[in-house]
Motif scaffolding. Structure first.
Motif, PDB file in Angstrom:
ATOM      1  N   TYR A  65       0.825  -1.203   0.000  1.00  0.00           N
ATOM      2  CA  TYR A  65       0.000   0.000   0.000  1.00  0.00           C
ATOM      3  C   TYR A  65       0.859   1.252   0.000  1.00  0.00           C
ATOM      4  CZ  TYR A  65      -2.181   3.804   2.688  1.00  0.00           C
ATOM      5  OH  TYR A  65      -2.571   5.036   3.152  1.00  0.00           O
ATOM      6  N   ARG A  66       1.885   1.279   0.855  1.00  0.00           N
ATOM      7  CA  ARG A  66       2.734   2.468   0.949  1.00  0.00           C
ATOM      8  C   ARG A  66       3.511   2.712  -0.345  1.00  0.00           C
ATOM      9  NH1 ARG A  66       3.138   4.883   5.718  1.00  0.00           N
ATOM     10  NH2 ARG A  66       2.207   3.850   7.527  1.00  0.00           N
ATOM     11  N   ALA A 195       3.175  14.009  -1.718  1.00  0.00           N
ATOM     12  CA  ALA A 195       3.339  15.206  -0.915  1.00  0.00           C
ATOM     13  C   ALA A 195       3.144  14.934   0.568  1.00  0.00           C
ATOM     14  CB  ALA A 195       2.348  16.278  -1.373  1.00  0.00           C
ATOM     15  N   GLN A 196       2.394  13.911   0.902  1.00  0.00           N
ATOM     16  CA  GLN A 196       2.199  13.585   2.298  1.00  0.00           C
ATOM     17  C   GLN A 196       2.446  12.107   2.539  1.00  0.00           C
ATOM     18  OE1 GLN A 196      -2.108  14.712   2.218  1.00  0.00           O
ATOM     19  NE2 GLN A 196      -2.395  12.719   3.151  1.00  0.00           N
ATOM     20  N   VAL A 197       2.868  11.805   3.730  1.00  0.00           N
ATOM     21  CA  VAL A 197       3.153  10.414   4.064  1.00  0.00           C
ATOM     22  C   VAL A 197       1.840   9.656   4.198  1.00  0.00           C
ATOM     23  CG1 VAL A 197       4.169   8.870   5.767  1.00  0.00           C
ATOM     24  CG2 VAL A 197       5.270  11.059   5.251  1.00  0.00           C
ATOM     25  N   ALA A 198       1.785   8.465   3.603  1.00  0.00           N
ATOM     26  CA  ALA A 198       0.564   7.665   3.686  1.00  0.00           C
ATOM     27  C   ALA A 198       0.284   7.284   5.127  1.00  0.00           C
ATOM     28  CB  ALA A 198       0.717   6.397   2.842  1.00  0.00           C
ATOM     29  N   PRO A 199      -0.959   7.468   5.596  1.00  0.00           N
ATOM     30  CA  PRO A 199      -1.284   7.071   6.964  1.00  0.00           C
ATOM     31  C   PRO A 199      -1.252   5.561   7.116  1.00  0.00           C
ATOM     32  CG  PRO A 199      -3.270   7.707   5.764  1.00  0.00           C
ATOM     33  CD  PRO A 199      -2.109   8.023   4.868  1.00  0.00           C
ATOM     34  N   MET A 336      -7.036   5.120  -4.206  1.00  0.00           N
ATOM     35  CA  MET A 336      -6.988   3.906  -5.019  1.00  0.00           C
ATOM     36  C   MET A 336      -5.848   2.975  -4.632  1.00  0.00           C
ATOM     37  SD  MET A 336      -9.078   2.736  -7.295  1.00  0.00           S
ATOM     38  CE  MET A 336      -8.993   1.025  -6.764  1.00  0.00           C
ATOM     39  N   PRO A 337      -4.633   3.462  -4.319  1.00  0.00           N
ATOM     40  CA  PRO A 337      -3.591   2.523  -3.860  1.00  0.00           C
ATOM     41  C   PRO A 337      -3.995   1.745  -2.615  1.00  0.00           C
ATOM     42  CG  PRO A 337      -2.614   4.635  -4.432  1.00  0.00           C
ATOM     43  CD  PRO A 337      -4.099   4.828  -4.463  1.00  0.00           C
TER      44      PRO A 337
END
Length: 397
Positions: A65-66, A195-199, A336-337
């Motif tokens: 996912y990441r 732009a932002q880190v995936a939660p 979507m990812p």
């Protein structure tokens, strides 16, 4: 006209990526599994190779996912194919000297294959507007039906002459073409999603499904349907011809061919219907598929069983593509990812459970009774799911 040209170009490139990458991966799983069994007589090690592409998306769902969230789909696809190429080259080069490298090679290729499966779904959402998703899903994913057949056909054609050197040549060529096709996809003009880190996965999934209740229903319907109906395919594709009908290995291969043709015909029909804005509802398609599943499992004779099996897979594909298209269309592009990673993890976990339970049921109750239980459980589960979503929806008002 320009939009239609772009649709055809993107579809052709994604189709090429799918065809070549899946063919190379499938050939590697089959050949490496056979090779390690022939040289070690270890059934466990050979099965590890075959289960890698199913287990790894479950175990590695968070990192997949990441990565899918961090990389644009074009970058993810071409880089994954290049890494697969390198892994295949190292594996097959060392295979004659160190047979155990087959397990490690299959695990790495399986990991990259799992990442690509997510990347392909993200790419569909990325490159096609909402109105084209129903058309693009079957068009780009039909390659996987052909790929499995090509991988098996290559082993049949070359038979004893399929050496590690020849396998190296075939897989490296296919991964090279897949990497090139992915590289030719256009770079996105949208702002980067890095732009932002995936939660964290569970936190992100909980927030997404809380904001989109219809998406929660769509996700669970997809996972339950594919887990049970495709899980039954995995249980029955050898047991039906060999155990129920008492036929030889040639008929096991014939049933695989029936499956591939039915899946391809179903995908093409769904695409044609979508072009006319006609999309078959999934529940009736699942019902008809389930009826043919049970008729095939009854095993009256080879002709009726194989014809019924064709229609079981055919109607399964019509329901599958509608559920997949609905899931992709209703998922926000930014999510979507996450959704693609969870979708594959959920389906593969469900199939692992289904295969395990189905194998036990077949042993004690028979294949026909197993099919009845699977179909009955599917409709019970989906009906309970709809009621739960409806009750939660009323509470939130």
């Amino acid at each position: 006209m320009e939009e239609f040209t772009a649709f055809r170009r993107h579809s052709a490139l994604l189709w090429g990526v799918n065809l070549c990458a899946i063919s190379a991966s499938t050939l590697s799983y089959i050949y490496l599994s056979y090779y390690i069994y022939a040289h070690t007589a270890s059934l466990i090690l050979s099965q590890v190779v075959l289960f890698a592409p199913m287990v790894l998306p479950v175990i590695l769902v968070a990192p997949i996912y990441r990565l899918a969230d961090y990389l644009a789909p074009r970058t993810l696809l071409w880089s994954a194919n290049l890494l697969s190429l390198v892994c295949a080259a190292v594996t097959y080069k060392n295979l004659p000297h160190h047979v155990e490298v087959a397990v490690l090679g299959a695990l790495v290729i399986g990991t990259l294959d799992a990442l690509q499966r997510v990347g392909r779904i993200v790419a569909i959402k990325w490159y096609f507007p909402g109105a084209q998703i129903a058309n693009s899903v079957p068009l780009t994913l039909t390659a996987q039906f052909i790929a499995g057949g090509l991988a098996g056909l290559s082993l049949v054609l070359f038979k004893a002459s399929m050496t590690p050197g020849l396998a190296l040549l075939i897989t490296v060529s296919l991964f090279s073409i897949a990497a090139l096709a992915a590289y030719l996809l256009p770079a996105s003009t949208k702002p980067p999603i890095t732009a932002q880190v995936a939660p964290r996965l569970l936190k992100a999934l909980g927030s997404l499904l809380q904001e989109h209740p219809a998406l929660r229903l769509s996700l669970w319907q997809f996972i339950i349907f594919v887990s049970l109906f495709q899980g039954f395919f995995n249980v029955s594709r050898v047991l039906l011809p060999a155990h129920v009908l008492g036929l030889g290995e040639v008929y096991v291969g014939l049933l695989q061919a029936v499956n591939s043709v039915a899946a391809l015909v179903g995908a093409v029909l769904f695409y044609r219907l979508s072009k006319c804005n006609l999309r078959p509802p999934p529940t009736p398609m699942a019902l008809v598929s389930g009826l043919f599943m049970m008729f095939a499992a009854f095993g009256n004779d080879i002709h009726s069983s194989y014809i019924a099996y064709f229609f079981y897979i055919f109607f399964f594909e019509l329901a599958f593509f509608k559920l997949q298209a609905d899931l992709v269309r209703s998922t926000p592009t930014r999510a979507m990812p996450l959704m693609a990673s969870v979708q594959y993890a959920g389906v593969y976990l469900g199939m692992i459970i289904t295969i395990f339970v189905g194998s036990i049921l077949v042993r004690y109750a028979g294949l026909f009774s197993t099919s009845v239980i699977f179909v009955a459980f599917y409709f019970f589960a989906t009906n309970a799911l709809r009621k739960t979503v409806a009750i939660n929806g009323k509470k939130s008002i």
